[in-house]
Design an enzyme around this catalytic site. Structure first.
Site, PDB file in Angstrom:
ATOM      1  N   GLU A 223      32.290  -8.194 -36.639  1.00  0.00           N
ATOM      2  CA  GLU A 223      32.323  -7.961 -35.200  1.00  0.00           C
ATOM      3  C   GLU A 223      30.912  -8.034 -34.614  1.00  0.00           C
ATOM      4  OE1 GLU A 223      34.302  -4.599 -32.183  1.00  0.00           O
ATOM      5  OE2 GLU A 223      34.141  -4.216 -34.334  1.00  0.00           O
TER       6      GLU A 223
ATOM      7  N   ASP B 208      19.343  21.118 -51.967  1.00  0.00           N
ATOM      8  CA  ASP B 208      19.302  20.106 -50.914  1.00  0.00           C
ATOM      9  C   ASP B 208      18.204  19.069 -51.144  1.00  0.00           C
ATOM     10  OD1 ASP B 208      21.390  21.400 -49.665  1.00  0.00           O
ATOM     11  OD2 ASP B 208      20.093  22.606 -48.393  1.00  0.00           O
TER      12      ASP B 208
ATOM     13  N   CYS C 298      38.727  -4.895 -35.437  1.00  0.00           N
ATOM     14  CA  CYS C 298      38.392  -3.529 -35.836  1.00  0.00           C
ATOM     15  C   CYS C 298      39.390  -2.495 -35.335  1.00  0.00           C
ATOM     16  CB  CYS C 298      36.976  -3.187 -35.372  1.00  0.00           C
ATOM     17  SG  CYS C 298      36.251  -1.774 -36.259  1.00  0.00           S
TER      18      CYS C 298
ATOM     19  N   LYS D  22      38.540  -8.616 -27.289  1.00  0.00           N
ATOM     20  CA  LYS D  22      39.133  -7.436 -27.924  1.00  0.00           C
ATOM     21  C   LYS D  22      40.010  -6.699 -26.915  1.00  0.00           C
ATOM     22  CE  LYS D  22      37.629  -3.569 -30.887  1.00  0.00           C
ATOM     23  NZ  LYS D  22      36.434  -2.912 -31.488  1.00  0.00           N
TER      24      LYS D  22
ATOM     25  N   PRO E  99       9.310  16.851 -49.133  1.00  0.00           N
ATOM     26  CA  PRO E  99       8.973  18.200 -49.601  1.00  0.00           C
ATOM     27  C   PRO E  99      10.052  18.650 -50.596  1.00  0.00           C
ATOM     28  CG  PRO E  99       9.014  18.070 -47.189  1.00  0.00           C
ATOM     29  CD  PRO E  99       9.667  16.833 -47.714  1.00  0.00           C
ATOM     30  N   LEU E 100       9.686  18.801 -51.842  1.00  0.00           N
ATOM     31  CA  LEU E 100      10.644  19.098 -52.914  1.00  0.00           C
ATOM     32  C   LEU E 100      10.539  20.579 -53.269  1.00  0.00           C
ATOM     33  CD1 LEU E 100      12.728  17.786 -54.807  1.00  0.00           C
ATOM     34  CD2 LEU E 100      10.870  17.253 -56.370  1.00  0.00           C
ATOM     35  N   SER E 101      11.546  21.342 -52.857  1.00  0.00           N
ATOM     36  CA  SER E 101      11.477  22.801 -52.982  1.00  0.00           C
ATOM     37  C   SER E 101      12.001  23.330 -54.303  1.00  0.00           C
ATOM     38  CB  SER E 101      12.279  23.443 -51.848  1.00  0.00           C
ATOM     39  OG  SER E 101      13.674  23.196 -52.028  1.00  0.00           O
ATOM     40  N   GLY E 102      12.727  22.495 -55.042  1.00  0.00           N
ATOM     41  CA  GLY E 102      13.380  22.979 -56.253  1.00  0.00           C
ATOM     42  C   GLY E 102      14.769  23.506 -55.994  1.00  0.00           C
ATOM     43  N   GLY E 103      15.236  23.394 -54.740  1.00  0.00           N
ATOM     44  CA  GLY E 103      16.589  23.796 -54.383  1.00  0.00           C
ATOM     45  C   GLY E 103      17.547  22.625 -54.391  1.00  0.00           C
TER      46      GLY E 103
END
Length: 713
Positions: free
Chosen positions: A44, A360, A175, A114, A354-358
C-alpha cells in the site's frame, strides 16, 4: 489445467524516500519477471511509503509520486507482458484517494481507490484520504502531462471496477478492506473475480498475524479464489514496524509465504496456481452459484494479456504450512529489525544503553544482541545491503566482514552501569555479565558526586539539607532525592553517547536507548526525564509479563544465558539507601504487582474499561478477593494513572507491540489533566461494593460458570 504464475512482495519502504522506494519497486518488478510472473503486487502506498502522515497533504508528495510512476512507465521492459500493481495517492476532482494503479505495456489501465479507511488504533487514514463510496462506479481520470507524454493517454478510468484479462478476472482490496464485515472480495468473487489482491500497510502487533491469516483464508475458503497479499516490512520512519508476511493462498490453502521479520529490503515470492481449481470449487457449490446469479455486475476494464501458461511445464505449487512465531520470538525479532532500520537510516554510529542489571534494560540489551545476530546471519547469506550498512555504521573498511555477533556488537553497542551508593553489588555484577554475554563496550560510573552537587546547590539556596526516608526525611524529600539521581543518569547518558566514540578516535555519536516498560509508564512509576527519556525505546509498548517470557526465551535459545538471572531478582529502582531492615522494591513502592498492572492496562485500553466497568469485571475475575479489596486496587490504579498521566506526554518514542500500549503520540489519546478523586466513578464503585456486601451469597457464585454442572454431578 490453466496455471498462472503470480508474484507479491515485502518491501522495506521509507516514508518520503522517493529515490530508494522507486529503486526497490523496480527491483521487485524485475525479480517477479525473472520468476516468470505475469502479475506483480506491491504494498500500500509503496511509491511514497505508507507512513508519510501529514506529508500526504502536500502537493509535493503527489508530484513526486507521479514522477516515480513516470520512471516505471518510461522503461519499456518493466511493464512489458506483466500486470504491475503499485500503490500511491491520487488526487481526483480535488479529492485525495489512496489508490492502486494497474500498469501494462507502458499504459495505465485502472486506478482503483480504497473504499474503507483504517481509522482505529495507530491508523488515521481519514485525516488524509477520502474513501471511494460509489460502489460499481467508474469515472474518467485525466492523467498529468508527465504521464500522458509517455503513455500517449490523456485519460484512464478510476473507480470500483474489475480487471478482465483474456483468461481471468482480477480485483483488489486494500488492507483495511479485508478486515471489514462486508469486504469487497465477497461481492467481487460472486461476480467472477478469481484473483484477489491486497496491497497492505499493516504494522506488527503481537499475535496479529494469526488474525490476518485467518481473514485471508476465510476470503478464499468459503467460495474459492486466489488471494495475493503484499505488505511493507521494516521501520519506515515511526514507531511502527511493518511485518511483511506476504503470502499467496488458493481456496483457503497457503502455497507461498514470505518472512515476517527480516533485514532484507526486497523479498519477492511467487506461486503457480491452477485457475481450474477455483472454478471447480465454485461451480460445485450450488448455494454460491445461486447468490452469484443475483449479483449486480461490476464495471470491467479489459487488459490485453493472457496470464495462463500455454504449456504443461508449470505445475501448481504444493500447499505449505504457514509459519508463525511465538510471542517471545516476535518480541525479539520485531524490535531487533526495527532498531537496525532506525540505526542505518539515522546516520548515527551505534546505540548507548544505561544497563542497570534489571529485567527491563536486560531485555533491551538482549534485543540489540539479537539485532547483531541477525546482521551476522544476513551477511553470511550474501546480503550486500546489510554488509554495506554494517561497514558504514561501524566506520569499518570494505574488507571488514562481520562473522561474530559479539565482536560486531562491540563496534556499535555501548553500555554503562550508572551506579550510586544505593546500588547493590548484585545488579552491578549482573550488568557486567550481561554486557559481556552480548558483547557491548561496558563502562561503570558512580553518579554520587554529580547528584550531590545538585543537593549542595539546593542547600546553598535554601540553607536546608533534604534527607532520605531511611534517614528521617519526609516523603517529599525522599522522592526528590530519588529523582535527582534518576535525572542525573539521563544527562550523563546523553553525554556518554556523544563522546564514547570520540574516546576511541572514531567519528559519529550514539543513539540513546530507553528501557521503561509499558506497565511502569501507565502507573507513572518513573521519573519524568530520567533514563526513560531517550531517543527510542524498543520495549515501551510491552508489559513486564511479556518481557519476562521474552527474557526466558532469549536466555535459553539465543545464547544469552546471563540474562536469565534477572528473572529471579526482585525488581528495584535502587534509588533509596539499603538498610538492615529495608530494601527498595518496585511492587511495594507501586502498591500493586506487575501481574495486576498488566491486567489493569489491558482492561483500560483493549477492553475500554473506565473505573466502574473495570471494577465490575475484576470483582468477577478475582472472586477470591473481597469486593472492597478489588475496589481499593482499582481506585489506587486510577488515582496514580490520573496524577501521573502528564508523564505519558513526554514518553520516548517506543516500538508499538501490543493493543494495551499507552503511547500518547497517536494511539492512546486522552487528556493529561485529571481530577484524581474520580468522585462520581469512585462513589459508584462504593455503592456496588455496599450492595455486594449485603448479598454475601453471591460471593461463592461469582465467576463460577461450571458451578451448576458440578452441582448436578
Amino acid at each position: 489445467m490453466k496455471t498462472v504464475t503470480l508474484a507479491t512482495c515485502n518491501l522495506n519502504q521509507w516514508a518520503m524516500d522517493f529515490k530508494g522506494n522507486l529503486e526497490r519497486i523496480i527491483e521487485s518488478i524485475n525479480i517477479a519477471k525473472s520468476k516468470g510472473a505475469k502479475y506483480r503486487l506491491g504494498p500500500e502506498l509503496e511509491i511514497c511509503g505508507y507512513g508519510c502522515e501529514d506529508h500526504f497533504l502536500e502537493q509535493d508528495t503527489m508530484l513526486h509520486c507521479w514522477q516515480s510512476l513516470a520512471v516505471i512507465l518510461k522503461d519499456p521492459e518493466l511493464t512489458k507482458d506483466i500486470l504491475v500493481d503499485v500503490g500511491m495517492p491520487v488526487l481526483h476532482k480535488d479529492v485525495r484517494y489512496n489508490c492502486r494503479v494497474i500498469l501494462l505495456n507502458q499504459k495505465i489501465y485502472l486506478i482503483q481507490p480504497k473504499k474503507a479507511m483504517a481509522m482505529d488504533g495507530n491508523y488515521r487514514e481519514g485525516r488524509w484520504f477520502t474513501p471511494w463510496i460509489k460502489p460499481r462506479v467508474v469515472e474518467t481520470f485525466y492523467l498529468p502531462r508527465i504521464i500522458s507524454q509517455i503513455t500517449g493517454q490523456d485519460e484512464c478510468q478510476i473507480g470500483d471496477a474489475i480487471i478482465s484479462t483474456l483468461d481471468t478476472a482480477i480485483s483488489s482490496e486494500t488492507c483495511e478492506e479485508l478486515f471489514t464485515p462486508n469486504s469487497p472480495h465477497i461481492q467481487m468473487g460472486l461476480d467472477g473475480v478469481e484473483i484477489f489482491t491486497n496491497g497492505s500497510g499493516s504494522h506488527h502487533q503481537l499475535r496479529k498475524l494469526d488474525t490476518r491469516v485467518d481473514l485471508i483464508r476465510s476470503a478464499t475458503s468459503k467460495s474459492g479464489g486466489i488471494y495475493l497479499y503484499s505488505n511493507q516490512q521494516g521501520c519506515d520512519g515511526s514507531r511502527l514496524y511493518y511485518d511483511g508476511s506476504c503470502m499467496i493462498m488458493i481456496n483457503g490453502d497457503c502455497v507461498s509465504q514470505g518472512s515476517q521479520f527480516s533485514l532484507v529490503d526486497i523479498e519477492v515470492i511467487t506461486a503457480t496456481v491452477d485457475l481450474e481449481d477455483v472454478r471447480s470449487v465454485r461451480a460445485s457449490f450450488m448455494a454460491r452459484c445461486a447468490q452469484a446469479n443475483l449479483t449486480k455486475e461490476f464495471p470491467r476494464v479489459r487488459c490485453p494479456i493472457q496470464l495462463t501458461h500455454i504449456d504443461y511445464c508449470h505445475p501448481p505449487d504444493r500447499v505449505i504450512h504457514i509459519n508463525y512465531n511465538t510471542p517471545a520470538e516476535e518480541i525479539g525479532f520485531g524490535p531487533a529489525c526495527w532498531l537496525w532500520d532506525y540505526l542505518r537510516r539515522s546516520g548515527l554510529s551505534g546505540y548507548f544503553l544505561p544497563l542497570s542489571g534489571g529485567a527491563d534494560s536486560a531485555a533491551t540489551a538482549a534485543i540489540i544482541g539479537i539485532m547483531c545476530q541477525l546482521v551476522i546471519l544476513d551477511v553470511s547469506k550474501g546480503n550486500k545491503q546489510v554488509l554495506k550498512d554494517a561497514q558504514r555504521i561501524t566506520n569499518s573498511p570494505e574488507d571488514y566482514i562481520p562473522t561474530d555477533s559479539r565482536e560486531f556488537a562491540s563496534r556499535l553497542f555501548f553500555t554503562a552501569y550508572l551506579g550510586s551508593k544505593n546500588s547493590s553489588k548484585e545488579t552491578r555484577d549482573r550488568a557486567m555479565e550481561i554486557a559481556k554475554d552480548i558483547g557491548s563496550v561496558h563502562k561503570e560510573v558512580d553518579i554520587d558526586d554529580i547528584s550531590q552537587s545538585f543537593n549542595d546547590a539546593f542547600s546553598q539556596i535554601t540553607k536546608k539539607q533534604p534527607q532520605f526516608r531511611a534517614h528521617g526525611g519526609t516523603p517529599r524529600e525522599n522522592l526528590a532525592l530519588q529523582n535527582v539521581q534518576a535525572r542525573t543518569r539521563m544527562v550523563l547518558s546523553y553525554h556518554l553517547a556523544s563522546l564514547l566514540l570520540w574516546e576511541q578516535g572514531r567519528p559519529g555519536s550514539l543513539l540513546v536507548l530507553g528501557s521503561a516498560n509499558c506497565d511502569e509508564s501507565l502507573r507513572g512509576y518513573m521519573t519524568k526525564y530520567d533514563c526513560s527519556s531517550a531517543d527510542i525505546n524498543p520495549i515501551g509498548g510491552m508489559s513486564k509479563i511479556d518481557l519476562r517470557s521474552f527474557i526466558e526465551w532469549a536466555g535459553k535459545f539465543r545464547d544469552m544465558k546471563s540474562i536469565l538471572s534477572v528473572l529471579t531478582a526482585t525488581p528495584t529502582a535502587e534509588l533509596e539507601p539499603i538498610t538492615e531492615n529495608y530494601t527498595q522494591s518496585d511492587e511495594i513502592d507501586m502498591g500493586m504487582t506487575y501481574e495486576e498492572l498488566s491486567i489493569f492496562g489491558k482492561l483500560r485500553k483493549v477492553n475500554r474499561c473506565g473505573p466502574v466497568s473495570m471494577f465490575e469485571r475484576l470483582v468477577a475475575d478475582w472472586a477470591h478477593l473481597e469486593p472492597s479489596v478489588v475496589a481499593e486496587k482499582v481506585k489506587r490504579f486510577f488515582y496514580y494513572y490520573a496524577i501521573n498521566r502528564h508523564k505519558l506526554t513526554t514518553l520516548t518514542p517506543s516500538y508499538h507491540a501490543e493493543g494495551y500500549s499507552p503511547d500518547d503520540n497517536r494511539y492512546d489519546h486522552r487528556q493529561f489533566l485529571y481530577n484524581s478523586k474520580w468522585d462520581v466513578q469512585f462513589e459508584t464503585i462504593d455503592k456496588i461494593v455496599l450492595r455486594l456486601s449485603q448479598r454475601p451469597q453471591l460471593k461463592n457464585t461469582v465467576n463460577c460458570p461450571n458451578q451448576a454442572s458440578l452441582t448436578q454431578q
